[in-house]
Design a protein around this motif. Structure first.
Motif, short mmCIF file in Angstrom:
data_model
loop_
_atom_site.label_atom_id
_atom_site.label_comp_id
_atom_site.label_asym_id
_atom_site.label_seq_id
_atom_site.Cartn_x
_atom_site.Cartn_y
_atom_site.Cartn_z
N TRP A 77 0.85 -1.19 0.00
CA TRP A 77 0.00 0.00 0.00
C TRP A 77 0.89 1.23 0.00
O TRP A 77 1.83 1.32 0.79
N ILE A 78 0.58 2.17 -0.88
CA ILE A 78 1.25 3.46 -0.89
C ILE A 78 0.19 4.51 -0.64
O ILE A 78 -0.84 4.54 -1.33
N GLU A 79 0.41 5.35 0.35
CA GLU A 79 -0.52 6.42 0.67
C GLU A 79 0.23 7.74 0.60
O GLU A 79 1.25 7.91 1.26
N VAL A 80 -0.26 8.65 -0.20
CA VAL A 80 0.30 10.00 -0.25
C VAL A 80 -0.68 10.91 0.47
O VAL A 80 -1.82 11.08 0.04
N VAL A 81 -0.22 11.45 1.58
CA VAL A 81 -1.06 12.25 2.46
C VAL A 81 -0.69 13.72 2.29
O VAL A 81 0.48 14.07 2.29
N ASP A 82 -1.71 14.57 2.15
CA ASP A 82 -1.47 16.01 2.17
C ASP A 82 -2.49 16.65 3.10
O ASP A 82 -3.38 15.98 3.61
N PHE A 83 -2.32 17.92 3.35
CA PHE A 83 -3.13 18.61 4.35
C PHE A 83 -4.08 19.61 3.72
O PHE A 83 -4.29 20.71 4.22
N ALA A 84 -4.66 19.22 2.60
CA ALA A 84 -5.66 20.02 1.90
C ALA A 84 -6.85 19.11 1.57
O ALA A 84 -7.04 18.71 0.43
N PRO A 85 -7.66 18.79 2.57
CA PRO A 85 -8.76 17.85 2.35
C PRO A 85 -9.87 18.39 1.47
O PRO A 85 -10.73 17.63 1.03
N GLU A 86 -9.83 19.67 1.18
CA GLU A 86 -10.90 20.23 0.35
C GLU A 86 -10.77 19.85 -1.13
O GLU A 86 -11.73 19.97 -1.87
N VAL A 121 -10.49 10.86 3.37
CA VAL A 121 -10.42 12.17 4.01
C VAL A 121 -10.63 12.00 5.50
O VAL A 121 -11.58 11.35 5.93
N LEU A 122 -9.73 12.58 6.29
CA LEU A 122 -9.84 12.61 7.74
C LEU A 122 -9.53 14.03 8.21
O LEU A 122 -8.40 14.48 8.10
N ASP A 123 -10.53 14.71 8.73
CA ASP A 123 -10.39 16.04 9.29
C ASP A 123 -9.56 16.99 8.44
O ASP A 123 -10.02 17.49 7.45
N ASP A 124 -8.30 17.18 8.81
CA ASP A 124 -7.45 18.19 8.17
C ASP A 124 -6.53 17.63 7.09
O ASP A 124 -5.60 18.30 6.66
N ARG A 125 -6.76 16.41 6.66
CA ARG A 125 -5.87 15.81 5.66
C ARG A 125 -6.62 14.83 4.78
O ARG A 125 -7.73 14.42 5.10
N LYS A 126 -5.97 14.47 3.70
CA LYS A 126 -6.52 13.42 2.84
C LYS A 126 -5.37 12.53 2.40
O LYS A 126 -4.21 12.92 2.45
N ALA A 127 -5.72 11.34 1.99
CA ALA A 127 -4.74 10.41 1.47
C ALA A 127 -5.27 9.83 0.17
O ALA A 127 -6.44 9.49 0.06
N LEU A 128 -4.40 9.78 -0.82
CA LEU A 128 -4.68 9.01 -2.02
C LEU A 128 -3.88 7.72 -1.85
O LEU A 128 -2.67 7.76 -1.65
N CYS A 129 -4.58 6.60 -1.92
CA CYS A 129 -4.01 5.32 -1.57
C CYS A 129 -4.01 4.40 -2.79
O CYS A 129 -5.02 4.32 -3.48
N ALA A 130 -2.91 3.73 -3.01
CA ALA A 130 -2.81 2.79 -4.12
C ALA A 130 -2.33 1.45 -3.60
O ALA A 130 -1.46 1.37 -2.75
#
Length: 136
Positions: A77-86, A121-130
């Motif tokens: 699993w690769i997850e790229v997390v950033d802090f722009a959930p919008e 999406v979780l609160d203040d962040r999102k992850a795109l997961c592959a």
């Protein structure tokens, strides 16, 4: 974050600033892990490149990004997390851009190369997961 592959261990996390040079660092991180575990790196490296590039471009300077990698006997699993959930892409409706467009193929490439791709999406962040199948 590590919400998708919560039972997989170990988790390898790389924290990066939100700048274009971080895309190369994300690729190298995944490539090194693939070598360490004897996995084919082509698809995971291409996908993390696209996901990290999108995070840098669309999340801007909102707190950097993180690359989470977990590997178990069946999956990577690769997850790229950033802090722009919008900004959450709708992954089910990704279409190929017209031939005249120079951009807009990254998520399409990621969806084609990964077995599964998801947005979380979780609160203040999102992850795109592959997800990629492996056999260890």
């Amino acid at each position: 974050m590590h919400a998708i592959a919560a039972s997989s261990e170990p988790v390898h996390i790389l924290r990066l600033p939100s700048d274009p040079g971080s895309v190369a660092a994300a690729r190298e991180h995944v490539e090194v892990l693939c070598r360490k575990f004897g996995l084919d790196a082509f698809a995971p490296v291409q996908v993390v490149s696209e996901l990290a590039g999108n995070a840098v471009e669309h999340a801007g300077m909102s707190g950097g990004l993180e690359v989470w990698v977990s590997i178990d006997p069946s999956y990577m699993w690769i997850e790229v997390v950033d802090f722009a959930p919008e900004f959450v892409p709708v992954l089910d409706t990704i279409e190929e851009p017209g031939e005249e467009q120079e951009r807009g193929r990254g998520l399409l490439i990621a969806r084609m190369l990964a077995e599964r791709i998801e947005a979380l999406v979780l609160d203040d962040r999102k992850a795109l997961c592959a997800c990629f199948p492996v056999s260890l």
